[in-house]
Design a protein around this motif. Sequence first.
Motif, PDB file in Angstrom:
ATOM      1  N   LYS A   1     -25.423  55.133  54.621  1.00 43.94           N
ATOM      2  CA  LYS A   1     -24.364  54.809  55.572  1.00 43.94           C
ATOM      3  C   LYS A   1     -24.938  54.007  56.741  1.00 43.94           C
ATOM      4  O   LYS A   1     -25.986  54.348  57.295  1.00 43.94           O
ATOM      5  CB  LYS A   1     -23.727  56.107  56.071  1.00 43.94           C
ATOM      6  N   GLY A   2     -24.273  52.917  57.077  1.00 40.78           N
ATOM      7  CA  GLY A   2     -24.731  52.064  58.155  1.00 40.78           C
ATOM      8  C   GLY A   2     -25.695  50.984  57.720  1.00 40.78           C
ATOM      9  O   GLY A   2     -25.975  50.055  58.482  1.00 40.78           O
ATOM     10  N   ARG A   3     -26.220  51.090  56.510  1.00 44.09           N
ATOM     11  CA  ARG A   3     -27.165  50.084  56.000  1.00 44.09           C
ATOM     12  C   ARG A   3     -26.586  49.307  54.815  1.00 44.09           C
ATOM     13  O   ARG A   3     -26.881  48.124  54.647  1.00 44.09           O
ATOM     14  CB  ARG A   3     -28.474  50.748  55.568  1.00 44.09           C
TER      15      ARG A   3
ATOM     16  N   VAL B   1     -24.049  56.293  45.502  1.00 45.48           N
ATOM     17  CA  VAL B   1     -24.411  55.433  46.618  1.00 45.48           C
ATOM     18  C   VAL B   1     -23.177  55.034  47.425  1.00 45.48           C
ATOM     19  O   VAL B   1     -23.115  55.249  48.632  1.00 45.48           O
ATOM     20  CB  VAL B   1     -25.138  54.168  46.116  1.00 45.48           C
ATOM     21  N   ALA B   2     -22.184  54.455  46.738  1.00 42.70           N
ATOM     22  CA  ALA B   2     -20.999  53.973  47.444  1.00 42.70           C
ATOM     23  C   ALA B   2     -19.868  53.771  46.455  1.00 42.70           C
ATOM     24  O   ALA B   2     -20.105  53.561  45.264  1.00 42.70           O
ATOM     25  CB  ALA B   2     -21.286  52.661  48.170  1.00 42.70           C
ATOM     26  N   THR B   3     -18.644  53.811  46.963  1.00 43.62           N
ATOM     27  CA  THR B   3     -17.487  53.560  46.120  1.00 43.62           C
ATOM     28  C   THR B   3     -16.427  52.813  46.913  1.00 43.62           C
ATOM     29  O   THR B   3     -16.411  52.862  48.151  1.00 43.62           O
ATOM     30  CB  THR B   3     -16.921  54.876  45.545  1.00 43.62           C
TER      31      THR B   3
ATOM     32  N   TRP C   1      -6.749  56.172  41.211  1.00 46.50           N
ATOM     33  CA  TRP C   1      -6.684  55.742  42.592  1.00 46.50           C
ATOM     34  C   TRP C   1      -7.773  56.354  43.466  1.00 46.50           C
ATOM     35  O   TRP C   1      -8.168  55.774  44.461  1.00 46.50           O
ATOM     36  CB  TRP C   1      -5.330  56.139  43.190  1.00 46.50           C
ATOM     37  N   SER C   2      -8.213  57.533  43.111  1.00 43.42           N
ATOM     38  CA  SER C   2      -9.054  58.289  44.041  1.00 43.42           C
ATOM     39  C   SER C   2     -10.499  57.828  44.024  1.00 43.42           C
ATOM     40  O   SER C   2     -11.075  57.547  42.974  1.00 43.42           O
ATOM     41  CB  SER C   2      -8.996  59.785  43.694  1.00 43.42           C
ATOM     42  N   LEU C   3     -11.094  57.769  45.218  1.00 45.22           N
ATOM     43  CA  LEU C   3     -12.522  57.536  45.314  1.00 45.22           C
ATOM     44  C   LEU C   3     -13.235  58.819  44.910  1.00 45.22           C
ATOM     45  O   LEU C   3     -12.757  59.915  45.175  1.00 45.22           O
ATOM     46  CB  LEU C   3     -12.909  57.177  46.751  1.00 45.22           C
ATOM     47  N   ASP C   4     -14.375  58.669  44.270  1.00 44.59           N
ATOM     48  CA  ASP C   4     -15.059  59.860  43.784  1.00 44.59           C
ATOM     49  C   ASP C   4     -16.555  59.631  43.773  1.00 44.59           C
ATOM     50  O   ASP C   4     -17.011  58.547  43.389  1.00 44.59           O
ATOM     51  CB  ASP C   4     -14.580  60.220  42.380  1.00 44.59           C
TER      52      ASP C   4
ATOM     53  N   THR D   1     -13.476  52.771  51.499  1.00 44.37           N
ATOM     54  CA  THR D   1     -14.824  52.878  50.969  1.00 44.37           C
ATOM     55  C   THR D   1     -15.401  54.245  51.335  1.00 44.37           C
ATOM     56  O   THR D   1     -14.924  54.914  52.260  1.00 44.37           O
ATOM     57  CB  THR D   1     -15.753  51.791  51.528  1.00 44.37           C
ATOM     58  N   ASN D   2     -16.436  54.627  50.613  1.00 41.20           N
ATOM     59  CA  ASN D   2     -17.130  55.872  50.908  1.00 41.20           C
ATOM     60  C   ASN D   2     -18.597  55.666  50.572  1.00 41.20           C
ATOM     61  O   ASN D   2     -18.921  54.983  49.587  1.00 41.20           O
ATOM     62  CB  ASN D   2     -16.536  57.021  50.093  1.00 41.20           C
TER      63      ASN D   2
END
Length: 123
Positions: free
Chosen positions: A64-66, A47-49, A101-104, A57-58
Amino acid sequence: VQLQASGGGLVQAGGSLRLSCAASGRTLSRYVVAWFRQAPGKEREFVATISLSGGSTNYADSVKGRFTISRDNAKNTVDLQMNSLKPEDTAVYYCAGKIGWSLDWRLNQYDYWGQGTEVTVSS
């Protein structure tokens, strides 16, 4: 670190909910945190990170947008604000943490999982 997700519930389409992931045992600031969800009969999906500092963030395209993910390292929490909810957002939502460190977006990169909180969006 132990993670506990809360804030789920029943909401009508178009409504909002705010989920919270609280950490105990260790400071959450050491972990990249993500939210995943699993709808009935479906695989768990990203969903998100959010990064360690909260500066990056990702999001999955579907939210996205909500949805907005945020963190308060002083309070040891990561929240997921969910707006404009749709019936297809119905799922059990899990927070998860990973060292590094990395978003995944990949489930198998996360070592620590909360128990899940159920979100039901009625049409």
